[in-house]
Design a protein around this motif. Structure first.
Motif, short mmCIF file in Angstrom:
data_model
loop_
_atom_site.label_atom_id
_atom_site.label_comp_id
_atom_site.label_asym_id
_atom_site.label_seq_id
_atom_site.Cartn_x
_atom_site.Cartn_y
_atom_site.Cartn_z
N SER A 52 1.33 4.23 -2.88
CA SER A 52 0.72 5.47 -2.36
C SER A 52 -0.80 5.37 -2.49
O SER A 52 -1.46 6.24 -3.05
CB SER A 52 1.26 6.70 -3.07
N PRO B 25 -7.27 10.49 0.75
CA PRO B 25 -5.96 10.01 0.29
C PRO B 25 -5.28 9.25 1.43
O PRO B 25 -5.81 9.17 2.54
CB PRO B 25 -5.22 11.31 -0.03
N TYR B 26 -4.13 8.73 1.18
CA TYR B 26 -3.28 8.11 2.20
C TYR B 26 -3.94 6.90 2.86
O TYR B 26 -3.94 6.76 4.08
CB TYR B 26 -2.85 9.11 3.28
N ARG B 27 -4.50 6.01 2.06
CA ARG B 27 -5.10 4.79 2.62
C ARG B 27 -4.04 3.94 3.32
O ARG B 27 -4.34 3.20 4.24
CB ARG B 27 -5.79 3.99 1.54
N TRP B 28 -2.78 4.08 2.92
CA TRP B 28 -1.70 3.33 3.55
C TRP B 28 -1.58 3.69 5.03
O TRP B 28 -1.14 2.88 5.83
CB TRP B 28 -0.38 3.57 2.82
N ALA B 29 -1.97 4.89 5.40
CA ALA B 29 -1.87 5.30 6.81
C ALA B 29 -2.81 4.48 7.69
O ALA B 29 -2.41 4.03 8.77
CB ALA B 29 -2.16 6.79 6.95
N VAL C 205 -4.69 5.26 -2.41
CA VAL C 205 -5.74 6.21 -2.02
C VAL C 205 -7.08 5.51 -2.15
O VAL C 205 -7.17 4.41 -2.67
CB VAL C 205 -5.70 7.48 -2.91
N SER D 153 0.83 -1.21 0.00
CA SER D 153 0.00 0.00 0.00
C SER D 153 0.87 1.26 0.00
O SER D 153 0.55 2.24 -0.67
CB SER D 153 -0.92 -0.02 1.22
N TRP D 154 1.96 1.26 0.76
CA TRP D 154 2.90 2.39 0.77
C TRP D 154 3.54 2.59 -0.58
O TRP D 154 3.68 3.72 -1.05
CB TRP D 154 3.99 2.16 1.81
#
Length: 150
Positions: free
Chosen positions: A95, A105-109, A97, A91-92
């Motif tokens: 990037s 955005p930032y679904r990896w977070a 989303v 996922s990172w």
């Protein structure tokens, strides 16, 4: 609650539904659940079959707790943490989303929180395991005390 109320007000009073608020709700629920899981385990407020558990002696309850932690919880946590790493790294790298138009955005977070939450649960399990072992295997007047079950 603020996000939910804001989303409802915007949708029904201003006819402006926002996907960002819905996704933010899901992310906040996930964070609360993942962090709350380790707290519940430490506080001994997790779900168990009280009908059977309450009728057993403290020693029997402790043995069941020991076996459950060693043979069920720790292997489960090891699998989740093992498989979470490539899931999060992928996922990172992308990037990642949200697929929804206008989504966050930032679904990896949020996927990273999965690893953190289960890591905290692993620490809670090790803490609980040490208390259970102290109660079972150390002398009776040990300073380690297992939290009383409800």
């Amino acid at each position: 609650m603020v996000v939910i109320i804001l989303n409802v007000v915007m949708r029904y009073l201003f006819d402006q539904g926002r996907i960002e608020f819905e996704e933010l709700q899901w992310h906040l629920y996930a964070i609360g659940w993942l962090f709350g899981l380790s707290y519940c385990f430490i506080a001994d407020d997790h779900v168990r079959v009280d009908l059977i558990h309450d009728r057993l002696s403290l020693k029997a309850q402790t043995w069941i707790e020991l076996l459950g932690i060693v043979f069920l919880l720790i292997p489960f946590l090891a699998l989740v943490l093992l498989y979470a790493v490539p899931f999060i790294l992928y996922s990172w790298e992308l990037s990642e989303v949200s697929d929804a138009p206008g989504g966050l955005p930032y679904r990896w977070a949020i996927k990273s929180v999965l690893f953190i939450g289960f890591g905290l649960l692993a620490l809670a399990a090790l803490s609980r395991l040490s208390r259970v072992c102290a109660l079972l295997f150390l002398r009776q007047n040990s300073p380690f005390i297992l939290a009383e079950t409800k």
